[in-house]
Structures are given as structure tokens and as C-alpha cells.
Motif scaffolding. Structure first.
Motif, short mmCIF file in Angstrom:
data_model
loop_
_atom_site.label_atom_id
_atom_site.label_comp_id
_atom_site.label_asym_id
_atom_site.label_seq_id
_atom_site.Cartn_x
_atom_site.Cartn_y
_atom_site.Cartn_z
N GLN A 1 0.81 -1.40 0.12
CA GLN A 1 -0.01 0.05 0.03
C GLN A 1 1.12 1.27 -0.13
OE1 GLN A 1 -3.31 -0.31 -0.18
NE2 GLN A 1 -3.98 1.77 0.19
N GLN A 3 0.91 5.38 0.00
CA GLN A 3 -0.16 6.85 0.13
C GLN A 3 0.61 8.03 -0.51
OE1 GLN A 3 0.48 4.82 3.22
NE2 GLN A 3 -1.25 3.87 2.47
N TYR A 115 -2.32 3.86 -7.36
CA TYR A 115 -2.51 4.55 -5.94
C TYR A 115 -2.30 6.23 -6.47
CZ TYR A 115 -1.05 0.34 -3.82
OH TYR A 115 -1.05 -1.14 -3.39
N TRP A 116 -3.26 7.00 -6.02
CA TRP A 116 -3.48 8.26 -6.35
C TRP A 116 -3.57 9.29 -4.90
CZ3 TRP A 116 -3.75 10.15 -11.45
CH2 TRP A 116 -3.92 9.01 -12.51
#
Length: 126
Positions: A1, A3, A115-116
Motif C-alpha cells: 500500500q 499513500q 495509487y493516487w
């Protein structure tokens, strides 16, 4: 993941400059790339630039070549977009995004980026 958080947007007059930052958190790998896209009102999100995480090689869209520069600092996990000689048509929301595996044939495509960030507004007045 992963961010991503953008910052540095604002309002400038044509010919001015802004520097956007993209703070990256989570695990990163040499094969990753961090891209910049922008979306103007009523338009599709478009590729601006990308940079490979491992080698730091930048690639640019045709509309920004020679005016924008992207770089990264792996120690702070930050990617920058230096925008010079800004034009009113550069007005848009700018997003940074993470591509888990950079590919020389597809790095311009939105679907490569998983991911943005939330985006930051850039407004250029004439």
C-alpha cells in the motif's frame, strides 16, 4: 500500500512558476514510478510526467516538455514537479500517482497507476 499527498498548488500569472511536491509513504521499490497527471474542468485526466523510482529517469508529456521538470528525493520519499513558464492552459488539478511496475510502452496510461493522491489545484491567469 502506498499513500501519496500533493502540495504546492496555487495561483500564478502566466509566465510564473510553481513547484509541486508529492510525499510518498509506504513501501517503494526500484521498479516503481511516480507520475503526475492533470485534469482541467470538463476534460479527461491527462499524463504530465513520470519518474522511475530506482534510476530517477524522467519522462514528459509533449505539452510540458522544456517547461516542467520532475525529480525525486529517495531519502525523503518526495517527488517534485517544477513548473516554469506557466500558461493559462496549464490550469488544472494536478495529481501524483504510483505505478507499481514502470513500463516503457504504457507509462502514459492512467490504468498503470494504482495509487493516487487527492490532487492540488493550479490556476494560471493571463
Amino acid at each position: 500500500q502506498v499513500q501519496l499527498v500533493e502540495s504546492g498548488g496555487g495561483s500564478v500569472q502566466a509566465g510564473g512558476s510553481l513547484r509541486l511536491s508529492c510525499a510518498v509513504s509506504g513501501r517503494t521499490f526500484p521498479g516503481n514510478a511516480i507520475g503526475w497527471f492533470r485534469q482541467a474542468p470538463g476534460e479527461e485526466r491527462k499524463f504530465v510526467s513520470t519518474i522511475t523510482w530506482g534510476e530517477g529517469t524522467p519522462y514528459y508529456g509533449d505539452s510540458v516538455k522544456g517547461r516542467f521538470t520532475t525529480s525525486r528525493d529517495t531519502s525523503t520519499k518526495t517527488v517534485y514537479l517544477q513548473m516554469n513558464n506557466l500558461k493559462p492552459e496549464d490550469t488544472a488539478i494536478y495529481y501524483c500517482a504510483a505505478d507499481p511496475l514502470w513500463n516503457r510502452w504504457t507509462y502514459r496510461h492512467l490504468r498503470e497507476y494504482i495509487y493516487w493522491g487527492q490532487g492540488t489545484q493550479v490556476t494560471v491567469s493571463s
